[in-house]
Design a protein around this motif. Structure first.
Motif, PDB file in Angstrom:
ATOM      1  N   ALA A  37       0.901  -1.299  -0.081  1.00 45.11           N
ATOM      2  CA  ALA A  37       0.026   0.053  -0.003  1.00 45.11           C
ATOM      3  C   ALA A  37       0.968   1.308   0.069  1.00 45.11           C
ATOM      4  CB  ALA A  37      -0.954  -0.012   1.364  1.00 45.11           C
ATOM      5  N   GLY A  38       1.995   1.367   0.688  1.00 49.16           N
ATOM      6  CA  GLY A  38       2.944   2.567   0.919  1.00 49.16           C
ATOM      7  C   GLY A  38       3.850   2.371  -0.042  1.00 49.16           C
ATOM      8  N   LEU A  39       4.222   1.349  -0.659  1.00 45.88           N
ATOM      9  CA  LEU A  39       5.402   1.649  -1.587  1.00 45.88           C
ATOM     10  C   LEU A  39       5.252   1.182  -3.008  1.00 45.88           C
ATOM     11  CD1 LEU A  39       8.594   2.165  -1.257  1.00 45.88           C
ATOM     12  CD2 LEU A  39       8.983  -0.345  -1.179  1.00 45.88           C
ATOM     13  N   VAL A  40       4.883   0.173  -3.091  1.00 45.40           N
ATOM     14  CA  VAL A  40       4.651  -0.465  -4.354  1.00 45.40           C
ATOM     15  C   VAL A  40       3.371   0.170  -5.089  1.00 45.40           C
ATOM     16  CG1 VAL A  40       3.931  -2.556  -5.825  1.00 45.40           C
ATOM     17  CG2 VAL A  40       5.379  -2.689  -3.645  1.00 45.40           C
ATOM     18  N   TYR A  41       2.496   0.452  -4.604  1.00 41.20           N
ATOM     19  CA  TYR A  41       1.274   1.153  -5.120  1.00 41.20           C
ATOM     20  C   TYR A  41       1.733   2.366  -5.713  1.00 41.20           C
ATOM     21  CZ  TYR A  41      -3.178   3.420  -6.002  1.00 41.20           C
ATOM     22  OH  TYR A  41      -4.429   4.025  -6.294  1.00 41.20           O
ATOM     23  N   PRO A  42       2.202   3.372  -4.811  1.00 37.65           N
ATOM     24  CA  PRO A  42       2.635   4.747  -5.496  1.00 37.65           C
ATOM     25  C   PRO A  42       3.488   4.659  -6.555  1.00 37.65           C
ATOM     26  CG  PRO A  42       2.723   4.727  -2.817  1.00 37.65           C
ATOM     27  CD  PRO A  42       2.592   3.377  -3.324  1.00 37.65           C
ATOM     28  N   VAL A  43       4.549   3.612  -6.459  1.00 39.29           N
ATOM     29  CA  VAL A  43       5.457   3.330  -7.554  1.00 39.29           C
ATOM     30  C   VAL A  43       4.786   3.351  -8.793  1.00 39.29           C
ATOM     31  CG1 VAL A  43       7.351   2.097  -8.497  1.00 39.29           C
ATOM     32  CG2 VAL A  43       7.499   2.998  -6.232  1.00 39.29           C
ATOM     33  N   ILE A  44       3.794   2.344  -8.625  1.00 33.79           N
ATOM     34  CA  ILE A  44       2.974   1.785  -9.971  1.00 33.79           C
ATOM     35  C   ILE A  44       2.362   3.052 -10.404  1.00 33.79           C
ATOM     36  CG2 ILE A  44       1.105   0.305 -10.693  1.00 33.79           C
ATOM     37  CD1 ILE A  44       1.813  -1.649  -8.818  1.00 33.79           C
TER      38      ILE A  44
END
Lengths: 309, 445
Positions: A37-44
């Protein structure tokens, strides 16, 4: 009639063992969920945004799809390459000097000398100051008109310098400030590592006749190698994330002489409202940091020996 | 029965009287409403906080102020105004943002309020507001989208608006035998003379980006230069533009040390602390120089018109107040803006140490404040086209001109090639944004 397998254990009795195998995954699930939620989602999301030309304040659904245009523009944008070059120079000077000073100070202060705890506390003070405050402190210290640095230089007859208004001096100023703030980080990590070294090995090397230099170069430093690699890796990542201090100290100027890649991305996103383009450069930033981190890990992965625990 | 009738009549009359009394207060309907105002943390707005308290006392409308450093306002306001329902009821924008705000549909046209008899104070007299301020801060549309004209619509009322005047140290000028400069040639000569006498001459903004561009623009208009011609072709490499850049280099070389890092705060502080003999920027310096907390030079400051070169031309800038399209309390917000910019409000701002926007206020207080007479004389020269307030301006301002002019004041590189390169970059931006589509279309006909 119950179907009993050849080994004599009913199938139903295997379940508790199967579930217990899942327990570790259950425990890491919250961490994985937070990571996603906090890392992968923003990167995507950043990657997704880099294909659109979106300006804050307009509806994202109206943002035109531009395909790879931002990426092709980025590769030919001299400002992007200039900021990468500034970041690499900044990283080289700051990390080299911080590693040297941090390790040296830790070696000097690891012994139980008088007042060592006071020195240690003083050395780690800069680490406790918020980056915004660090920026403000040094901005006023380096101020050409009212700054203390020019004041004391004036007392010894040196002309006032425009520290933050000259390309070379401004670069020196951001390097100096970063060293002031982050050397304690290296110091604290290294001193912790040094104090955890087994005393038998150190005593053995002394008995074998190692002098002070040999003791440090061939015994202590190799034994804290993994700690040094972690410190190096963390500082490298920090260099590419550095924003607040430079934003307040110089704003990236004069010109683009202190515009690190992270600051360049910020300026593109919020000053000129090119969010899609800024996202494309962010993707480049992630790629650069990942490649450099992998390079360092190949030099010596501190987690390697513990991977099969 | 008669008694009952009389009682009933008396009760009806009392109720009617009460109702009439209630209707006589235009603020009553909004009593207890809380509005949120986003504005900058600057001297004029800090002074306005007392007037805001008086507004609440008189109207019953509560006001929450969200004050931010002025260059940080835009991001915050855009984010708030982009939401389906925002938190802000009133926003104060720097005039250069108005085109962007309107093009993104973020502001409410004020015409809808001016047609409401219960909201508009008939004594408000909008024509008394300096026309240059009103056009520059509040009108969007017209010629080029930001200039006055028949197709313009009102989106904001100036508050904290400004033009540029020259402030100088009377004592230093007298000591050095320098006459107050009326032209740029005289100004340049005065700067050289002061520098040779070891006195930092003209303070200026010079920090990379918006600040150095703003400083250059102050000189570009009187020198007869522009950013674009009438067909959006960039002309920042014209002889006038190069001359303004050469003047900037002279400013940096003869002014207080550190101009290359100065924003408005640092530039004005250098003057107010006695480290520079002149200040050629916003008129706000006058109120600041009278403030003993900020100034060491009160009583020694003289004011003069912005020097001329090819023409008279001064900036039009500062702030305006408007209402976001997604504001929850639009009518109360309108009443607030009307109160703050009314004749009484404007006069009160003068008493509180702010800057007036009305011609009548300038004239009524000219005896007490000598800079007001200068400002009233300067306003007809205030040029609403001194910088193009198009949505692309921020990129041009910060990314192109802000970089080129830094090179001008921090190096000795030849200026013409620097400005030629900037001109090409400007053209590329305008090309990208489709400004030449019509010209290309006509060329194909």
């Amino acid at each position: 009639m119950t179907d009993i397998p050849a080994h004599g254990t009913p199938t139903a009795l295997k379940r508790p063992r199967d579930l217990s195998a899942l327990v570790p995954y259950f425990f890491i699930l919250p961490a994985v969920a937070i990571m996603l939620a906090g890392l992968v989602y923003p990167v995507i999301q950043a990657f997704y945004l880099s294909f659109y030309d979106w300006k804050i304040g307009t509806d994202f659904q109206d943002a035109p799809y531009v395909g790879l245009r931002h990426f092709t523009r980025m590769l030919t944008d001299e400002n992007v390459w200039e900021s990468i070059w500034v970041t690499l120079r900044f990283g080289f000077w700051t990390i080299s000097i911080e590693m040297f000073l941090g390790v040296s100070l830790a070696l000097l202060l690891e012994k139980p000398i008088r007042g060592a705890s006071v020195f240690r506390t003083i050395f780690i003070l800069p680490l406790m100051v918020s980056p915004v405050v660090v920026g403000l402190i040094w901005r006023y210290l380096f101020d050409a008109r009212i700054g203390w640095i020019n004041y004391y230089l004036g007392l010894i007859g040196i002309e006032p310098q425009v520290w933050l208004g000259d390309a070379d001096l401004a670069f020196f100023a951001i390097v100096f400030t970063d060293i002031w703030q982050w050397t304690p980080f290296i110091f604290i990590i290294v001193i912790a590592g040094l104090q955890a070294l087994p005393s038998e090995v150190l005593e053995a090397s002394k008995i074998d006749g190692a002098n002070w230099w040999q003791h440090i170069l061939f015994v202590k430093l190799p034994m804290i190698r993994s700690i040094l690699m972690i410190a190096l890796l963390m500082r490298l990542i920090d260099v590419f994330r550095a924003l607040e201090v430079m934003y307040i100290l110089t704003g990236g100027g004069p010109g683009r002489s202190t515009e690190l890649l992270s600051l360049h991305i910020y300026n593109r996103a919020f000053d000129t409202q090119q969010l899609g383009y800024a996202s494309a450069i962010s993707v480049l930033l992630i790629v650069i940091v990942t490649l450099l981190s992998l390079g360092i890990l190949r030099m010596g992965n501190p987690m390697k020996d513990k991977s099969d625990i | 029965m008669t008694r009952n009738l009389l009682k009933g009549f008396a009760a009806s009359a009392a109720a009617a009287l009460l109702a009439t009394t209630a209707l006589a207060n235009p603020y009553e309907k909004y009593d207890g409403t809380t509005i949120v105002v986003s504005w900058p943390s600057l001297a004029h707005f800090n002074a306005a906080e007392t007037l805001v308290e008086e507004f609440t006392e008189e109207t019953g409308i509560e006001v929450e102020i969200d004050a931010l450093q002025y260059l940080k306002l835009r991001d915050r306001q855009i984010l708030e105004m982009s939401k389906p329902e925002g938190d802000y009821d009133v926003v104060s924008w720097v005039v250069m943002w108005k085109g962007e705000y309107v093009s993104k549909g973020l502001l409410t046209p004020l015409s809808q309020f001016y047609t409401s008899g219960s909201l508009v104070d008939p004594l408000y007299d909008i024509d008394d507001i300096a026309d240059a301020y009103l056009q520059n801060g509040g009108v969007v549309g017209g010629k080029k989208g930001y200039m006055p004209g028949a197709s313009g619509a009102l989106y904001g009322i100036p508050f904290g608006a400004e033009t540029s005047i020259l402030a100088y140290r009377k004592d230093v000028f007298e000591e050095q035998g320098i006459a107050v400069p009326e032209t740029y040639d005289e100004l340049t000569a005065a700067m050289t003379k002061l520098h040779e006498a070891g006195i930092p001459a003209l303070t200026s903004r010079g920090k990379t980006g918006h600040q150095v561009t703003a400083a250059w623009l102050f000189h570009l208009a009187p020198m007869g230069g522009k950013i674009f011609d009438d067909e959006w072709n960039p002309v920042v490499n014209s002889p006038e533009a190069v001359k303004a850049a050469e003047f900037m280099r002279h400013v940096a070389k003869t002014g207080p040390v550190g101009i290359q890092t100065f924003g408005f705060g640092e530039a004005s502080a250098a003057f107010l602390q006695g480290d520079a003999a002149m200040h050629l920027d916003t008129l706000k310096i006058a109120a600041m120089s009278r403030n003993p907390k900020l100034s060491k030079i009160d009583g020694n400051v003289g004011y003069a018109l912005h020097p001329t070169d090819k023409r008279c031309g001064s900036e039009t800038g500062g702030f305006a107040l408007g209402i976001p399209d997604n504001a929850p309390n639009k009518e109360a917000a309108f009443l607030f803006i009307q109160y703050m910019t009314s004749k009484a409000g404007d006069q009160r701002m003068v008493e509180l140490g702010g800057d007036p926007i009305r011609i009548s206020t300038l004239k009524n207080n000219a005896d007490q404040y000598p800079d007001y007479a200068v400002t009233a004389e300067q306003l007809p020269c205030a040029d609403p086209d001194w910088r193009p307030l198009i949505p692309e301006w921020n990129e041009i301002n910060i990314d192109v001109l802000g970089q080129a002019l830094t090179q001008v004041i921090t190096t000795d590189d030849p200026i013409q090639p620097i400005m030629d390169e900037a001109n090409e970059k400007l053209r590329a931006i305008m090309e990208r944004e489709g400004y030449y589509t019509w010209a290309e279309y006509r060329a194909q006909q």
